[in-house]
Design a protein around this motif. Structure first.
Motif, PDB file in Angstrom:
ATOM      1  N   THR A 141       0.444   4.523  -2.438  1.00  0.00           N
ATOM      2  CA  THR A 141       0.217   5.901  -1.986  1.00  0.00           C
ATOM      3  C   THR A 141       1.268   6.846  -2.571  1.00  0.00           C
ATOM      4  OG1 THR A 141       1.399   5.515   0.094  1.00  0.00           O
ATOM      5  CG2 THR A 141      -0.995   5.334   0.157  1.00  0.00           C
ATOM      6  N   ASN A 195      -4.932   8.249   1.356  1.00  0.00           N
ATOM      7  CA  ASN A 195      -5.192   6.903   1.889  1.00  0.00           C
ATOM      8  C   ASN A 195      -6.531   6.349   1.428  1.00  0.00           C
ATOM      9  OD1 ASN A 195      -2.828   6.282   3.241  1.00  0.00           O
ATOM     10  ND2 ASN A 195      -3.500   7.142   5.175  1.00  0.00           N
ATOM     11  N   THR A 196      -7.575   7.184   1.372  1.00  0.00           N
ATOM     12  CA  THR A 196      -8.889   6.680   0.943  1.00  0.00           C
ATOM     13  C   THR A 196      -8.873   6.343  -0.551  1.00  0.00           C
ATOM     14  OG1 THR A 196      -9.742   8.938   0.635  1.00  0.00           O
ATOM     15  CG2 THR A 196     -10.202   7.867   2.751  1.00  0.00           C
ATOM     16  N   ALA A 227      -6.141   5.326  -2.202  1.00  0.00           N
ATOM     17  CA  ALA A 227      -5.330   4.104  -2.295  1.00  0.00           C
ATOM     18  C   ALA A 227      -6.141   2.879  -1.894  1.00  0.00           C
ATOM     19  CB  ALA A 227      -4.088   4.235  -1.422  1.00  0.00           C
ATOM     20  N   ASP A 228      -6.936   3.010  -0.850  1.00  0.00           N
ATOM     21  CA  ASP A 228      -7.775   1.899  -0.401  1.00  0.00           C
ATOM     22  C   ASP A 228      -8.775   1.513  -1.487  1.00  0.00           C
ATOM     23  OD1 ASP A 228      -8.754   0.065   1.697  1.00  0.00           O
ATOM     24  OD2 ASP A 228     -10.544   1.338   1.656  1.00  0.00           O
ATOM     25  N   TYR A 229      -9.418   2.511  -2.084  1.00  0.00           N
ATOM     26  CA  TYR A 229     -10.398   2.256  -3.138  1.00  0.00           C
ATOM     27  C   TYR A 229      -9.732   1.623  -4.361  1.00  0.00           C
ATOM     28  CZ  TYR A 229     -14.357   2.934  -6.250  1.00  0.00           C
ATOM     29  OH  TYR A 229     -15.385   2.718  -7.128  1.00  0.00           O
ATOM     30  N   MET A 251       0.837  -1.197   0.000  1.00  0.00           N
ATOM     31  CA  MET A 251       0.000   0.000   0.000  1.00  0.00           C
ATOM     32  C   MET A 251       0.879   1.258   0.000  1.00  0.00           C
ATOM     33  SD  MET A 251      -3.287   0.932   0.102  1.00  0.00           S
ATOM     34  CE  MET A 251      -4.520   0.243   1.157  1.00  0.00           C
ATOM     35  N   GLU A 252       2.047   1.180   0.634  1.00  0.00           N
ATOM     36  CA  GLU A 252       2.933   2.336   0.689  1.00  0.00           C
ATOM     37  C   GLU A 252       3.388   2.755  -0.711  1.00  0.00           C
ATOM     38  OE1 GLU A 252       7.214   3.440   2.646  1.00  0.00           O
ATOM     39  OE2 GLU A 252       5.896   2.126   3.785  1.00  0.00           O
ATOM     40  N   SER A 258      -6.924  -0.110  -4.491  1.00  0.00           N
ATOM     41  CA  SER A 258      -6.460  -1.479  -4.202  1.00  0.00           C
ATOM     42  C   SER A 258      -7.599  -2.489  -4.261  1.00  0.00           C
ATOM     43  CB  SER A 258      -5.736  -1.538  -2.854  1.00  0.00           C
ATOM     44  OG  SER A 258      -6.629  -1.317  -1.804  1.00  0.00           O
ATOM     45  N   LYS A 259      -8.805  -2.063  -3.933  1.00  0.00           N
ATOM     46  CA  LYS A 259      -9.960  -2.967  -3.945  1.00  0.00           C
ATOM     47  C   LYS A 259     -10.660  -3.042  -5.306  1.00  0.00           C
ATOM     48  CE  LYS A 259     -10.962  -2.285   0.926  1.00  0.00           C
ATOM     49  NZ  LYS A 259     -11.787  -1.569   1.889  1.00  0.00           N
ATOM     50  N   ASN A 302      -0.551  11.431   3.897  1.00  0.00           N
ATOM     51  CA  ASN A 302      -1.518  10.427   3.442  1.00  0.00           C
ATOM     52  C   ASN A 302      -2.933  10.661   3.954  1.00  0.00           C
ATOM     53  OD1 ASN A 302       0.610   9.212   2.168  1.00  0.00           O
ATOM     54  ND2 ASN A 302       0.722   7.455   3.521  1.00  0.00           N
ATOM     55  N   ASP A 303      -3.070  11.286   5.126  1.00  0.00           N
ATOM     56  CA  ASP A 303      -4.382  11.489   5.721  1.00  0.00           C
ATOM     57  C   ASP A 303      -4.897  12.916   5.587  1.00  0.00           C
ATOM     58  OD1 ASP A 303      -4.896   8.825   6.680  1.00  0.00           O
ATOM     59  OD2 ASP A 303      -3.351   9.166   8.187  1.00  0.00           O
TER      60      ASP A 303
END
Length: 85
Positions: free
Chosen positions: A5, A73-74, A76-78, A1-2, A80-81, A28-29
């Motif tokens: 991002t 971060n949000t 990257a999360d989206y 994940m790093e 990745s999924k 990231n946040d």
């Protein structure tokens, strides 16, 4: 994940022509819109295009964008999924 991002930060800087910034300048946040990075609705459209071109992600519901584009971060999360590429 790093790695994702870091890549996203570089892509955001390039897509939005934020030449004076480096990936290290973006936490990231941190909020991307409003008080944070200060992006606007035109920038949101650029981010949508970036996700489509780079990761094959199409946002079916524009209302989702507000939650997805809250921070690096949000995003990257989206990605990745949901990435297709």
């Amino acid at each position: 994940m790093e790695e994702l991002t870091k890549q996203l930060k570089e892509q955001i800087i390039e897509a939005l022509n934020l030449e004076e910034m480096t990936p290290d300048d973006i936490d990231n946040d941190d909020a991307l819109f409003g008080e944070g990075l200060g992006l606007d609705s035109i920038d949101a459209l650029e981010l949508i295009v970036l996700l489509e071109k780079s990761y094959g992600i199409k946002l079916g519901n524009p209302a989702e964008g507000k939650a997805i584009f809250k921070s690096v971060n949000t995003i990257a999360d989206y990605v990745s999924k949901n990435r297709k590429k």
